[in-house]
Motif scaffolding. Structure first.
Motif, PDB file in Angstrom:
ATOM      1  N   ALA A  99       5.779   3.401  -5.013  1.00  0.00           N
ATOM      2  CA  ALA A  99       5.417   2.389  -5.444  1.00  0.00           C
ATOM      3  C   ALA A  99       6.394   1.272  -6.321  1.00  0.00           C
ATOM      4  CB  ALA A  99       4.846   2.578  -6.922  1.00  0.00           C
ATOM      5  N   GLN A 100       7.852   2.313  -7.262  1.00  0.00           N
ATOM      6  CA  GLN A 100       8.881   1.973  -7.474  1.00  0.00           C
ATOM      7  C   GLN A 100       9.229   1.059  -6.061  1.00  0.00           C
ATOM      8  OE1 GLN A 100      10.386   0.280 -10.555  1.00  0.00           O
ATOM      9  NE2 GLN A 100      11.476   0.217  -9.891  1.00  0.00           N
ATOM     10  N   LEU A 101       9.237   1.835  -5.143  1.00  0.00           N
ATOM     11  CA  LEU A 101      10.257   1.201  -3.982  1.00  0.00           C
ATOM     12  C   LEU A 101       9.663  -0.036  -3.092  1.00  0.00           C
ATOM     13  CD1 LEU A 101      10.923   4.042  -1.521  1.00  0.00           C
ATOM     14  CD2 LEU A 101      12.230   3.042  -3.194  1.00  0.00           C
ATOM     15  N   GLU A 102       8.102  -0.068  -3.609  1.00  0.00           N
ATOM     16  CA  GLU A 102       7.256  -1.399  -2.510  1.00  0.00           C
ATOM     17  C   GLU A 102       8.114  -2.806  -4.415  1.00  0.00           C
ATOM     18  OE1 GLU A 102       3.619  -1.067  -2.579  1.00  0.00           O
ATOM     19  OE2 GLU A 102       3.000  -3.638  -1.899  1.00  0.00           O
ATOM     20  N   ASN A 103       8.369  -2.211  -5.172  1.00  0.00           N
ATOM     21  CA  ASN A 103       8.064  -3.699  -6.323  1.00  0.00           C
ATOM     22  C   ASN A 103      10.181  -4.230  -6.233  1.00  0.00           C
ATOM     23  OD1 ASN A 103       6.310  -3.351  -7.632  1.00  0.00           O
ATOM     24  ND2 ASN A 103       6.514  -1.938  -9.268  1.00  0.00           N
ATOM     25  N   GLU A 104      10.820  -2.991  -5.054  1.00  0.00           N
ATOM     26  CA  GLU A 104      12.053  -3.000  -5.227  1.00  0.00           C
ATOM     27  C   GLU A 104      12.430  -4.042  -3.916  1.00  0.00           C
ATOM     28  OE1 GLU A 104      15.331  -0.656  -6.436  1.00  0.00           O
ATOM     29  OE2 GLU A 104      13.757   0.359  -8.187  1.00  0.00           O
ATOM     30  N   VAL A 105      11.580  -3.247  -3.378  1.00  0.00           N
ATOM     31  CA  VAL A 105      12.121  -4.257  -1.621  1.00  0.00           C
ATOM     32  C   VAL A 105      11.623  -5.772  -2.042  1.00  0.00           C
ATOM     33  CG1 VAL A 105       9.834  -3.905  -0.600  1.00  0.00           C
ATOM     34  CG2 VAL A 105      12.088  -4.001   0.783  1.00  0.00           C
ATOM     35  N   ARG A 106      10.652  -6.560  -2.336  1.00  0.00           N
ATOM     36  CA  ARG A 106      10.243  -7.224  -2.883  1.00  0.00           C
ATOM     37  C   ARG A 106      11.132  -8.279  -3.558  1.00  0.00           C
ATOM     38  NH1 ARG A 106       5.010  -8.312  -1.484  1.00  0.00           N
ATOM     39  NH2 ARG A 106       3.625  -7.090  -1.299  1.00  0.00           N
ATOM     40  N   ALA A 107      11.466  -7.530  -4.447  1.00  0.00           N
ATOM     41  CA  ALA A 107      13.009  -7.793  -5.067  1.00  0.00           C
ATOM     42  C   ALA A 107      13.899  -8.574  -4.688  1.00  0.00           C
ATOM     43  CB  ALA A 107      13.769  -7.418  -6.252  1.00  0.00           C
ATOM     44  N   LYS A 159       4.115  -8.481   2.508  1.00  0.00           N
ATOM     45  CA  LYS A 159       3.267  -7.450   2.644  1.00  0.00           C
ATOM     46  C   LYS A 159       3.949  -6.224   3.221  1.00  0.00           C
ATOM     47  CE  LYS A 159      -1.727  -8.539   3.131  1.00  0.00           C
ATOM     48  NZ  LYS A 159      -2.551  -8.909   3.783  1.00  0.00           N
ATOM     49  N   VAL A 160       3.348  -4.616   2.381  1.00  0.00           N
ATOM     50  CA  VAL A 160       4.685  -3.707   2.426  1.00  0.00           C
ATOM     51  C   VAL A 160       3.746  -2.877   2.373  1.00  0.00           C
ATOM     52  CG1 VAL A 160       6.361  -1.825   1.580  1.00  0.00           C
ATOM     53  CG2 VAL A 160       6.732  -4.206   1.348  1.00  0.00           C
ATOM     54  N   ALA A 161       3.557  -1.318   3.083  1.00  0.00           N
ATOM     55  CA  ALA A 161       2.768  -0.459   3.809  1.00  0.00           C
ATOM     56  C   ALA A 161       3.914   0.942   3.708  1.00  0.00           C
ATOM     57  CB  ALA A 161       1.262   0.133   4.264  1.00  0.00           C
ATOM     58  N   ILE A 162       3.868   2.216   2.892  1.00  0.00           N
ATOM     59  CA  ILE A 162       4.443   3.228   3.017  1.00  0.00           C
ATOM     60  C   ILE A 162       3.670   4.204   3.248  1.00  0.00           C
ATOM     61  CG2 ILE A 162       6.062   4.423   2.063  1.00  0.00           C
ATOM     62  CD1 ILE A 162       7.019   2.173   0.383  1.00  0.00           C
ATOM     63  N   MET A 219       0.894  -1.065  -0.401  1.00  0.00           N
ATOM     64  CA  MET A 219       0.365   0.165   0.092  1.00  0.00           C
ATOM     65  C   MET A 219       1.461   1.485   0.013  1.00  0.00           C
ATOM     66  SD  MET A 219      -1.977   1.634   3.013  1.00  0.00           S
ATOM     67  CE  MET A 219      -1.303   2.640   3.100  1.00  0.00           C
ATOM     68  N   ILE A 220       0.761   1.910  -1.310  1.00  0.00           N
ATOM     69  CA  ILE A 220       1.405   3.492  -0.927  1.00  0.00           C
ATOM     70  C   ILE A 220       0.190   4.871  -0.592  1.00  0.00           C
ATOM     71  CG2 ILE A 220       2.739   4.602  -2.490  1.00  0.00           C
ATOM     72  CD1 ILE A 220       3.636   2.283  -2.050  1.00  0.00           C
ATOM     73  N   GLU A 221       1.002   4.935  -0.058  1.00  0.00           N
ATOM     74  CA  GLU A 221      -0.006   6.789   0.493  1.00  0.00           C
ATOM     75  C   GLU A 221       0.914   7.695   1.219  1.00  0.00           C
ATOM     76  OE1 GLU A 221      -3.337   7.097   3.388  1.00  0.00           O
ATOM     77  OE2 GLU A 221      -1.449   6.999   4.249  1.00  0.00           O
ATOM     78  N   LEU A 222       0.280   9.257  -0.137  1.00  0.00           N
ATOM     79  CA  LEU A 222       0.980  10.381  -0.057  1.00  0.00           C
ATOM     80  C   LEU A 222      -0.444  11.293   0.721  1.00  0.00           C
ATOM     81  CD1 LEU A 222       3.751  12.244  -0.345  1.00  0.00           C
ATOM     82  CD2 LEU A 222       2.328  12.428  -2.896  1.00  0.00           C
ATOM     83  N   THR A 223       0.030  11.752   1.805  1.00  0.00           N
ATOM     84  CA  THR A 223      -1.430  11.969   2.469  1.00  0.00           C
ATOM     85  C   THR A 223      -1.206  13.830   3.405  1.00  0.00           C
ATOM     86  OG1 THR A 223      -2.969  12.247   3.926  1.00  0.00           O
ATOM     87  CG2 THR A 223      -1.006  10.711   4.484  1.00  0.00           C
ATOM     88  N   GLU A 224      -2.382  14.663   3.186  1.00  0.00           N
ATOM     89  CA  GLU A 224      -2.044  15.721   4.156  1.00  0.00           C
ATOM     90  C   GLU A 224      -2.601  15.201   5.375  1.00  0.00           C
ATOM     91  OE1 GLU A 224      -3.080  19.038   1.811  1.00  0.00           O
ATOM     92  OE2 GLU A 224      -1.910  20.624   3.085  1.00  0.00           O
ATOM     93  N   GLN A 225      -3.383  14.507   5.667  1.00  0.00           N
ATOM     94  CA  GLN A 225      -4.282  13.903   7.120  1.00  0.00           C
ATOM     95  C   GLN A 225      -2.722  13.772   7.828  1.00  0.00           C
ATOM     96  OE1 GLN A 225      -6.839  15.025   7.152  1.00  0.00           O
ATOM     97  NE2 GLN A 225      -6.714  16.061   4.964  1.00  0.00           N
TER      98      GLN A 225
END
Lengths: 148, 86
Positions: free
Chosen positions: A59-67, A73-76, A1-7
């Protein structure tokens, strides 16, 4: 899960999102707003993002960390806007069958995020000065906006 | 646009945006152009960026690129100082 938030980042929910019966370990990293850096007092931080690229980059970081690591599971989540002392600016949660991979993957994610994801922080010091944080650039090149 | 000129819109962020005083700089090109050339045009248009010039990062379509990357009007181009998230 990838999130960029002001909250405010809901890091409890973020952590729950990576829990899985295949995992024997969950690691959560939180980056928080520190009051003192080298004796200088921070009042608050302003975070700015290049939203489209920041999301793509995370999202690219998530792909790379899985490799690179065995992760389940990963959430950022990264926050932008005005952050007060103690606020959570970034949260990274990783689950893995075993703890070593979870710690290593989490460490790699935060280190690489800080090098690569197009987000910037501006220090607003307690003495009224403000300063963009751009690693490698001398301070005097960054202070031209101090009267704005 | 009915205009035949080719315009590359360069988005600026953080200190680069503040120094330029605007979020987007429009650079005119006559054919697909290398980032190295756009950098020269940008610095001519915004001389205040000169102290940051060697540190500025360039991205095309959400990916970092080198100086020899060729871009055209349909590319999303951005230019910014070193990142400091986290």
């Amino acid at each position: 899960m990838i999130e960029l938030t002001e909250q405010a980042i809901d890091f409890h929910n973020l952590t729950e999102s990576v829990r899985d019966n295949a995992a024997g370990a969950v690691v959560l990293f939180l980056g928080t707003v520190r009051e003192f850096t080298g004796g200088v007092q921070t009042a608050w931080l302003g975070y700015e993002a290049y939203p489209e690229m920041a999301r793509a980059s995370m999202a690219q970081l998530e792909n790379e960390v899985r490799a690179k690591f065995t992760v389940t599971k990963v959430a950022i989540s990264h926050r932008f806007g005005k952050l007060e002392l103690g606020d959570v600016s970034v949260a990274i949660a990783v689950s893995s069958p075993h703890r070593a991979q979870a710690f290593d993957a989490g460490r790699w994610l935060i280190d690489t995020l800080k090098e690569r994801v197009p987000i910037w922080k501006k220090e607003h010091y307690s003495d009224g000065r403000e300063e963009w944080q751009h690693p490698g650039l001398p301070t005097e090149t960054l202070c031209k906006d101090n009267d704005r | 646009m009915s205009d035949v000129r080719n315009i590359v819109r360069v988005q600026l962020f953080a200190a680069a945006r503040d120094i330029a005083g605007r979020e987007v700089v429009e650079l005119e090109i006559v054919r697909p152009t290398e980032i190295a050339t756009l950098r020269k045009q940008l610095l001519e248009m915004v001389p205040g960026l000169q102290p940051l010039a060697n540190a500025l990062l360039w991205a095309v379509n959400n990916e970092y690129v080198r100086d020899d990357r060729v871009v055209g009007p349909s590319d999303a181009v951005a230019c910014f100082p070193p990142v400091s998230g986290g």
